[in-house]
Write an enzyme that holds these catalytic residues in place. Sequence first.
Site, PDB file in Angstrom:
ATOM      1  N   ASP A 107      -5.760  -7.432  -3.199  1.00  0.00           N
ATOM      2  CA  ASP A 107      -5.133  -6.740  -2.077  1.00  0.00           C
ATOM      3  C   ASP A 107      -5.275  -7.447  -0.739  1.00  0.00           C
ATOM      4  OD1 ASP A 107      -7.846  -6.390  -1.933  1.00  0.00           O
ATOM      5  OD2 ASP A 107      -7.769  -4.270  -1.389  1.00  0.00           O
ATOM      6  N   GLU A 108      -5.637  -8.731  -0.746  1.00  0.00           N
ATOM      7  CA  GLU A 108      -5.779  -9.399   0.542  1.00  0.00           C
ATOM      8  C   GLU A 108      -5.561 -10.897   0.430  1.00  0.00           C
ATOM      9  OE1 GLU A 108      -9.745  -9.254   2.232  1.00  0.00           O
ATOM     10  OE2 GLU A 108     -10.612  -8.875   0.255  1.00  0.00           O
TER      11      GLU A 108
END
Length: 349
Positions: A107-108
């Site tokens: 998610d990053e």
Amino acid sequence: MPADWILHVDLDQFIAAVEVARHPELRGCPVVVGGSGDPTERAVVATASYEAREFGITSGMPLRTAAKRCPDAVFLPSDPPAYEEVSERVMLVLRSFPVVVEVIGWDEAFLGVSCDADEHPEALAEDVRGKVLAETGLSCSVGIGDNKLRAKLATGFAKPAGVFRLTRDNWVEVMAHRPPDALWGIGGRTATKLGALGITSVGELARADKAALAERFGPTMGPWFRLLALGIGDKTVEATPYVARSRGRELTFQRNLTDRSEIEEQVATLARRVAQDVRAEGRPAVRVGVKVRFAPFVTQTRSVTLPEPTAEAGDIERAALAVLSRFEHGRPVRLLGVRAEFHRPDTKD
């Protein structure tokens, strides 16, 4: 490559957001994801929606505790393959921009941006947020910094669904009064140890004596903590795909294990499953770790470096059992985990 600006893109409540996208009827509801989705079973929260977080539900909390805090929450099972698929879609969106993309998790990612002096990174950040939302339906926050540390911390101030810039110019104003564990790389235990030295803020850590820090935390970590407090960080973004650093399996038991032979059998089984994952990954393991959660909820981890890299099930199993022998015996066990770590080319042997 060294970048003029570094953007840190972090998907908001990623796992919960994926689940809500799959179940639109849950939008606006407190959603908790973890284990098999049954709050009566022993498992922990993988993530919680913002609505659930308002009840004090956090990642790592037992599902039973989460259910007590919010009886009306919707509990869903974790589905890693689905999250990986959505993550890949998001990273493709990021790679459509004229930036260098360094994926650091589901998610990053960091974006390395080269731009003219009259260009504002906020405009790019908003474009990124808009395109990710339009093409995946997911919201993200973007931190802007002059290095990775500041960009990563900036994202925390941008959440949810915002943009924030943290650079040398506003570092002291934003960070100096905050506790040391507000820094990326300093946890609660280290902050407690710093507090024992009279260091209770980022500003005080930045002014701390390097020799005193080295004496307390070692010649490497002590001075490094001070550099973090000064906001000094890496400015290089590498266009490398995300590569798993480890593969692990763990199992929460519905009844505590007390028989030593049964505990060893479970660790051996987990180790063999991990070995299958290692072979599927196509990279040998260099280190094996074991996690034991004792009743009621005390977690300990131990690990060992292997004599040589291996993907052999027997080697990984023997290493896991050897690590298990280093734990205290006689205490009821509620969870066991085995993890195999891969060689990281960015670290020294």
